[in-house]
Write an enzyme that holds these catalytic residues in place. Structure first.
Site, PDB file in Angstrom:
ATOM      1  N   HIS A  59       0.817  -1.208   0.000  1.00  0.00           N
ATOM      2  CA  HIS A  59       0.000   0.000   0.000  1.00  0.00           C
ATOM      3  C   HIS A  59       0.857   1.269   0.000  1.00  0.00           C
ATOM      4  O   HIS A  59       0.555   2.233  -0.695  1.00  0.00           O
ATOM      5  CB  HIS A  59      -0.908  -0.031   1.234  1.00  0.00           C
ATOM      6  CG  HIS A  59      -1.916   1.072   1.287  1.00  0.00           C
ATOM      7  ND1 HIS A  59      -3.088   1.030   0.568  1.00  0.00           N
ATOM      8  CD2 HIS A  59      -1.929   2.231   1.968  1.00  0.00           C
ATOM      9  CE1 HIS A  59      -3.769   2.124   0.809  1.00  0.00           C
ATOM     10  NE2 HIS A  59      -3.098   2.876   1.652  1.00  0.00           N
ATOM     11  N   HIS A  61     -10.517   3.070  -1.189  1.00  0.00           N
ATOM     12  CA  HIS A  61     -10.753   2.703   0.201  1.00  0.00           C
ATOM     13  C   HIS A  61     -11.581   1.426   0.225  1.00  0.00           C
ATOM     14  O   HIS A  61     -12.587   1.319   0.919  1.00  0.00           O
ATOM     15  CB  HIS A  61     -11.421   3.854   0.970  1.00  0.00           C
ATOM     16  CG  HIS A  61     -10.694   4.192   2.236  1.00  0.00           C
ATOM     17  ND1 HIS A  61     -11.321   4.447   3.425  1.00  0.00           N
ATOM     18  CD2 HIS A  61      -9.362   4.293   2.497  1.00  0.00           C
ATOM     19  CE1 HIS A  61     -10.406   4.694   4.351  1.00  0.00           C
ATOM     20  NE2 HIS A  61      -9.224   4.617   3.817  1.00  0.00           N
TER      21      HIS A  61
END
Lengths: 230, 742, 81
Positions: free
Chosen positions: B43, B89
């Protein structure tokens, strides 16, 4: 002729309202900070839309305790012009300057869309540039716009012409469908007994320029100019 | 002692650990290991994707900032810039739809205002499983409510976006959030500490235990134990963020600070390493001074917390008091927690002891990059043999079913929950084509759109990537705007699977090729891997966010028909290709075949034709056929027109009727023109070698399609519109009693 | 001292949220659920107050701030001394 727009923490239509008053209506407009005790000589105080204090307790419930609201209350009691838009309307209800309260919209969702409202009383200082029965197209954007008041209050405001706007269909008819948030008596805006304080859920500042899809909201601001001039 | 168990919990390989030991010069303690774990996660580090992302074009004369910062920046003239980015998200939104989506909005807003820009628009690209399933309905309900709660409260309009539905997203919904901000060119801020001796200030919400290891969570597959991951979810506070936004913009406007970064994924760890790394400095902080919401937090909890609405600021020591006073005005604390050092190390003290002492460059810049093995996807399947699919007997019914399919149906139920008008710039309401915003004090307009079709990319990753770019640009061309910059959100499965890596490589190359053709720079974006649940990967889903500029707002064109009796002109041509279409999916229950082909030169020629025609004032409405093909496109133009003007379109043969009506051939735009302008539009097309023909005219109260004079579809416009409008609300109907409650 | 204050809509005021919850429960088969009223709960820590002082303070803040007396009513209890 000068406007004052109050900024609470969480206000978010403050700049929009200032833009409409300064750039579209062309009047000097002061930004009034909620912590101050000074209305800076405003002839009309506008409480803008937004989520004051996050609206976490109830819409408008905390903003009414802001230091500046003391001055706003005194100003209103002396007959000064006060306009509450959306969250500003909710603050006026919480403050007790207008009767009633707001419940969650009947659909239980936040609702942002253009609506049509009918001018019920063109004799107020907020609508004198319009005419009775005129249908205005303005946006709403709220979660708690479902107006409630007990029967005695409703009777009083009905009898005394204090209802300024009602939700209606584009032809001016009152229908269940047009009453988008479920307000009692389809109330979209009302004044106090003296007629110097008005709260409305639709956003006139969002309907003041052709590029935004409507200029009907200007009637409210132009009415205020006339009221102050006379 | 660090054992393999601990490493695995930290998502680090033994080789990565050996490298950490070499870089630190000793065995790291657990807090330090946590720092590497977070910053070297997929990430934060892009370790699997970087090698491919390098292929994207990032330069251009208007690029002020390309990838590598919180967001990209493009110069739009008049001393102003736009700052924009898209971010995913997905994982948090699956675990807790409301808070996951809400904090997604909060995070992308911080990415924008941390650079000195006031956010003026949000958009969302969403993917859900079919709404027939109550669980998918509840996820969508939560996601939409979360976006609404955050965006509405903070006062940034959600002006557009896109929503697709597909079974493959049932266990892995996608929530991609885009934000665009406007700034003065001389007031841009970056994540820098600048000189040694500068003060380091912590501002915003207090630190709690929420979201710890969120960055690593987004870098793992989900399994059956996902439920137990719930405590990781952060809770958003849009009110706090609104105060933070105003306070930050104020200290930047007054040039009181030198650098700023939000604490998103990996929280304090990320900001205290990236900021000094970019300035070639170090940072020393006292963790005991970090405002804490919970008692007894340990150093690694403080360093890795992902509590929302926090920022790290660097300022000259003599400015500290002014900065603190500015934040106090907004009822926020700005706490000096440390200072910038010259030695390039992150040093953290806790109760007098040094608990972290690592070189920032090791954490930020030296994560190993991987060239993961990839398998080229199977050769794109042969063009679908249309003969295999029986022709529908009832064309009216077929169109109705398509209009009612969730992907095509009107999304008003969603966007009316978003305040899409606050800030009074929204010139075109959501629901039809690209979002259009006026720029106050200028005649220019901003146009923006999100696009991406996961099914196309699944069937042919490279073409899917190219089409996402082409379609987004086409949406801008329909308004009359030219693209100026791109941000992308690349949603994929587990990159350790060679077939997923193969899809990724192909999609990125497709995007890259298309962006080069359109000469638009990619200024940043986000990669979301590990969108797998219980071993099932999502379709590769690239989402392109493209921003365009309109020189003259007054010329902007909308998709709705304008008047009766105008000519309907199709720019481009319909080809015999039904693969990957919504028609095959909804009517024949198949997700197969090759997606529509794309010839980039033809695409460009079609768009140029449209742009020039719009510029000359020849176009009354413009809309491009996408899901549902020409039939749905024309229907939408009718629905968006005043009072539902109908139309009559006569198709010419050469293909099966379902191809003519529902094929999703690219490089087509449906425009309307006044009768006297027809010849001019056709001439413009001809000059560019674009096939173009008048195929019908607006008017009447019906949607009419005929094939060489023989009626195929004849449907009352009002009836069709009702079907299209009601399809999604039907799934969410609360019982009649409360709906008409009074 | 920790007190709990419950704020809910007055019986005379329609409670669409409560109704929606009731309807959802019915849909799920909980037919015994006759009515649902939704409200808010506040847990407030008070320092250095006697029971009598709390009995004066809590109604005041409930009436003035936590509830809107036009539409809401409240009840309270002491959780911990």
């Amino acid at each position: 002729m000068k406007f004052g727009v109050v900024v609470f923490p969480g206000s978010n239509c403050d700049f929009d309202t200032v833009h409409a008053l300064r750039e579209v209506i062309g009047r000097p407009t002061e930004i009034l900070w909620h912590k101050d005790h000074d209305l800076r000589g405003a002839d009309c105080v506008v409480l803008p839309g937004g989520f004051s204090y996050g609206d976490y307790l109830r819409s408008g419930a905390i903003a009414r305790f802001s230091p500046l609201m003391q001055e706003v209350r005194e100003f209103a009691e002396k007959g000064g012009l006060v306009l509450g838009i959306c969250n500003g309307f909710q603050v006026l209800l919480e403050l007790g300057l207008l009767p009633g309260a707001m419940l969650r919209n009947k659909g239980l969702k936040f609702l942002c869309r253009f609506v049509t409202v009918r001018v019920e009383n063109a004799g107020t200082r907020f609508t004198n540039a319009g005419r009775k029965g005129q249908v205005l197209r303005m946006p709403i954007a709220h979660f708690d716009g479902n107006y409630y008041a007990d029967p005695a209050v409703l009777e009083d405001i009905e009898r005394n012409g204090r209802i300024v706007f009602r939700y209606c269909d584009p032809d001016g008819r009152l229908t269940d469908e047009a009453n988008v948030n479920g307000s009692l008596h389809a109330i979209a805006g009302l004044t106090n007994a003296r007629g110097n304080v008005m709260g409305m859920m639709p956003h006139p500042e969002r309907a003041s320029e052709a590029i935004l899809g409507s200029t009907d909201g200007r009637i409210v601001f132009e009415s205020l100019l006339r009221a102050i001039a006379s | 002692m660090i054992d393999p168990n601990i490493l695995s919990r930290h998502n680090l390989t033994p080789e990565e650990y050996d490298l950490i030991v070499r870089l630190v010069g000793r065995e790291p303690n657990l807090t330090e290991l946590g720092i590497f774990s977070a910053m070297w996660s997929e990430h934060c580090s892009y370790k699997s994707s970087k090698i491919h992302l390098k292929k994207l074009p990032t330069g251009g004369k208007n690029v002020v900032q390309g990838p590598g910062e919180n967001a990209g920046i493009i110069d739009i003239g008049d001393g102003r810039v736009v700052v924009f980015k898209i971010e995913s998200h997905n994982h948090p939104s699956f675990i807790e739809p409301f808070q996951g989506a809400a904090t997604g909005v909060g995070g992308i807003l911080r990415d924008i205002f941390t650079m000195g820009a006031r956010p003026i628009a949000l958009m969302d690209s969403l993917r859900f499983g079919p709404l027939e399933n109550p669980r998918n309905r509840s996820i969508m309900d939560g996601v939409v409510a979360g976006i609404s709660a955050y965006g509405n409260a903070i006062g940034v309009p959600t002006v557009g976006g896109e929503v697709y539905f597909g079974e493959v997203y049932s266990l892995n919904p996608l929530v991609n959030v885009f934000c665009l901000g406007l700034a003065d060119k001389d007031k841009i801020f970056y994540a820098r500490t600048e000189d040694a001796g500068n003060a380091v200030l912590y501002v915003g919400a207090k630190t709690g235990r929420d979201g710890i290891h969120g960055a690593s969570m987004a870098s793992q597959e989900f399994g059956e134990d996902t439920e137990t991951k719930r405590p990781n979810v952060q809770v958003g506070d849009p009110f706090k963020e609104k105060l933070l936004l105003e306070a930050c913009l104020e200290v930047m406007d007054r040039h009181l600070i030198v650098g700023i970064q939000d604490m998103g994924a990996a929280g304090l760890t990320c900001s205290t390493t990236e900021m000094p790394a970019k300035s070639g400095r170090g940072v020393e902080i006292d963790l005991g001074l970090v405002p804490q919401r919970e008692a007894g937090m340990t150093p690694d909890e403080i360093m890795l917390s992902e509590s929302q609405e926090r920022m790290l600021i660097a300022c000259k020591p003599e400015r500290v008091e002014e900065v603190q006073a500015a934040f106090a005005k907004w009822d926020l604390d700005a706490v000096a927690i440390g200072r910038v050092t010259g030695d390039g190390r992150l040093r953290c003290r806790f109760h007098g002891e040094i608990v972290v002492d690592v070189p920032v460059s090791a954490v930020v810049d030296l994560c190993p990059m991987y060239k993961r093995p990839y398998e080229a996807p199977e050769a794109a399947p042969r063009p679908t043999e249309t003969g295999r699919y029986p022709l529908p007997a009832d064309w009216n019914g077929t169109l109705k079913r398509l209009l009612a399919s969730s992907t095509i149906a009107e999304k008003e139920w969603i966007y009316r929950q978003y305040d899409h008008m606050v800030q009074t710039n929204t010139a075109h309401l959501p629901g039809a084509g690209a979002a259009v915003l006026r720029i106050k004090g200028s005649s220019k307009g901003l146009v923006m759109t999100l696009d991406g079709n996961g099914l196309y990319a699944h069937l042919d990753p490279r073409t899917g990537g190219m089409i996402a770019v082409a379609e987004a640009c086409r949406n801008l061309a329909c308004v009359g705007a030219r693209p100026v910059g791109v941000t992308n959100c690349l949603n994929f499965g587990n990159p350790e699977k060679p077939e997923v890596m193969g899809q990724f490589k192909e999609v990125v190359e497709g995007i890259s090729e298309a962006c080069r053709t359109f000469e638009i720079p990619v200024t940043g974006g986000n990669v979301s891997f590990y969108n797998d649940t219980e071993g099932v990967s999502i379709y590769p889903t690239p989402v392109l966010g493209i921003v365009g500029l309109l020189d003259d707002m007054a010329k902007a064109v909308t998709p709705g028909f304008k008047a009766e009796g105008e000519a309907i002109i199709l720019l481009g041509e319909t080809r015999d290709e039904l693969g990957g279409t919504e028609y095959l999916k909804v009517i024949h229950g198949r997700e197969e075949g090759a997606p529509p082909g794309l010839d980039l030169e033809r695409e460009r020629a079609v768009q140029e034709t449209c742009l020039e025609a719009v510029g000359l004032g020849l176009v009354r409405s413009a809309h491009d056929p996408s899901e549902g093909g020409l039939a749905v496109c024309a229907a939408e133009c009718a629905f968006h027109g005043p009072g539902g003007i109908g139309f009559a379109i006569d198709l010419q043969g050469g293909h099966r009727p379902d191809v003519l009506l529902f094929a999703e051939s690219q490089s087509r735009i449906l425009v309307t023109s006044k009768q006297e302008d027809i010849a001019k539009v056709l001439d413009l097309a001809k000059e560019r070698g674009v096939p173009a023909a008048v195929i019908g005219r607006t008017g009447g109260a019906s949607l009419k399609f005929s094939l060489e004079g023989r009626t195929l579809i004849d449907l009352p416009a009002a009836e069709a519109k009702t079907i299209w409008m009601n399809a999604i609300p039907e799934y969410f109907k609360i019982s009649g009693e409360t709906e008409n409650g009074r | 001292m920790r007190v709990r204050i419950l704020v809910s809509l007055k019986a005379s005021v329609l409670d669409p949220q409560g109704q929606a919850v009731r309807n959802a429960l019915h849909t799920l088969g909980y037919k015994a659920v006759e009515d649902v009223r939704q409200g808010k709960v506040f847990e407030v820590d008070l320092a250095g107050l006697s029971r009598d002082e709390a009995a004066r303070l809590v109604p005041e803040i409930a009436h003035k701030v936590l509830a809107n007396p036009i539409i809401e009513t409240y009840a309270w209890e002491i959780l911990e001394e």
